[in-house]
Motif scaffolding. Structure first.
Motif, short mmCIF file in Angstrom:
data_model
loop_
_atom_site.label_atom_id
_atom_site.label_comp_id
_atom_site.label_asym_id
_atom_site.label_seq_id
_atom_site.Cartn_x
_atom_site.Cartn_y
_atom_site.Cartn_z
N PRO A 137 0.81 -1.23 0.00
CA PRO A 137 0.00 0.00 0.00
C PRO A 137 0.84 1.28 0.00
CG PRO A 137 -0.52 -1.39 1.92
CD PRO A 137 0.55 -2.06 1.16
N ASP A 138 2.01 1.23 0.63
CA ASP A 138 2.90 2.40 0.68
C ASP A 138 3.74 2.44 -0.59
OD1 ASP A 138 4.84 4.32 1.14
OD2 ASP A 138 5.40 3.57 3.13
N PRO A 139 3.57 3.49 -1.44
CA PRO A 139 4.32 3.56 -2.70
C PRO A 139 5.84 3.57 -2.52
CG PRO A 139 2.62 5.25 -2.62
CD PRO A 139 2.65 4.60 -1.29
N HIS A 140 6.32 4.19 -1.45
CA HIS A 140 7.77 4.23 -1.19
C HIS A 140 8.30 2.83 -0.88
CE1 HIS A 140 11.68 5.67 0.06
NE2 HIS A 140 11.54 5.02 1.20
N ARG A 147 9.43 -12.87 -3.98
CA ARG A 147 8.82 -11.54 -4.06
C ARG A 147 7.98 -11.26 -2.82
NH1 ARG A 147 7.74 -13.14 -9.37
NH2 ARG A 147 5.54 -13.55 -8.88
N ALA A 148 7.19 -12.25 -2.42
CA ALA A 148 6.34 -12.09 -1.23
C ALA A 148 7.20 -11.85 0.01
CB ALA A 148 5.46 -13.33 -1.04
N MET A 149 8.29 -12.61 0.14
CA MET A 149 9.17 -12.45 1.29
C MET A 149 9.80 -11.05 1.30
SD MET A 149 12.60 -12.44 2.41
CE MET A 149 13.34 -12.84 0.87
N ILE A 177 10.08 -5.77 3.73
CA ILE A 177 10.09 -4.31 3.53
C ILE A 177 8.95 -3.68 4.33
CG2 ILE A 177 9.64 -2.48 1.82
CD1 ILE A 177 12.39 -3.45 1.35
N ALA A 178 7.75 -4.28 4.29
CA ALA A 178 6.60 -3.76 5.02
C ALA A 178 6.85 -3.79 6.53
CB ALA A 178 5.35 -4.57 4.69
N ALA A 179 7.66 -4.75 6.99
CA ALA A 179 7.99 -4.85 8.42
C ALA A 179 9.07 -3.85 8.83
CB ALA A 179 8.42 -6.27 8.75
N ARG A 229 19.19 -3.74 2.05
CA ARG A 229 20.53 -4.35 2.16
C ARG A 229 20.53 -5.53 3.14
NH1 ARG A 229 20.94 0.46 4.73
NH2 ARG A 229 21.44 0.38 6.94
N GLU A 230 19.68 -5.46 4.19
CA GLU A 230 19.58 -6.56 5.14
C GLU A 230 18.90 -7.77 4.49
OE1 GLU A 230 17.28 -4.61 8.13
OE2 GLU A 230 19.02 -3.64 9.05
N ILE A 231 17.88 -7.49 3.69
CA ILE A 231 17.17 -8.57 2.98
C ILE A 231 18.10 -9.23 1.97
CG2 ILE A 231 15.21 -9.11 1.48
CD1 ILE A 231 13.83 -6.60 2.75
#
Length: 138
Positions: free
Chosen positions: A33-36, A70-72, A77-79, A84-86
């Protein structure tokens, strides 16, 4: 002969085995939902190689594994996790191959140095060729 035929069948059938009958992972094809955050996730997905398809990024691949990746990425990112950590987590899990931009290490050094070495060798061959032609004309 039978072993060669069986091996050839496995190689040809490998892409079909890569897909599972399970439903797609949540957020595999759903934008955040967040474009950024979605822009961060997409940018990261473009730099990660699908471990099943090998020639496509996880953003481009239709393989189930790419959908799960992609889901992960979107979930993390949402969390609030940084790209770079991912990336580091995925490289630790799947190896340097998962990244289109592998980190510098003793293992990946040849990948980084080979283009430079080939360029130097090509320039040296071209220079020698031009010298020979010049001597032949003079």
């Amino acid at each position: 002969m039978k072993r060669a035929a069986a091996l050839a069948l496995l190689v040809v059938a490998a892409p079909a085995v890569a897909d599972t009958p399970l439903p797609p992972a949540a957020l595999a094809d759903t934008q955040l939902p967040d474009p950024h955050q979605e822009a961060e996730a997409r940018a990261l997905m473009e730099t990660l190689r699908c471990v099943v398809c090998q020639g496509q990024s996880i953003a481009q691949s239709d393989a189930d594994m790419a959908g799960q990746m992609r889901a992960m990425v979107r979930q993390r990112i949402a969390a609030g996790e940084k790209p770079r950590e991912i990336r580091k987590w995925l490289i630790d899990r799947y190896g340097d191959y998962v990244s289109y931009d592998p980190p510098w290490s003793a293992v990946t050094a040849p990948l980084w140095l080979m283009p430079l070495a080939l360029l130097i060798i090509g320039a040296w061959i071209a220079r020698a060729s031009f010298k020979r032609r010049k001597r032949g004309q003079g």
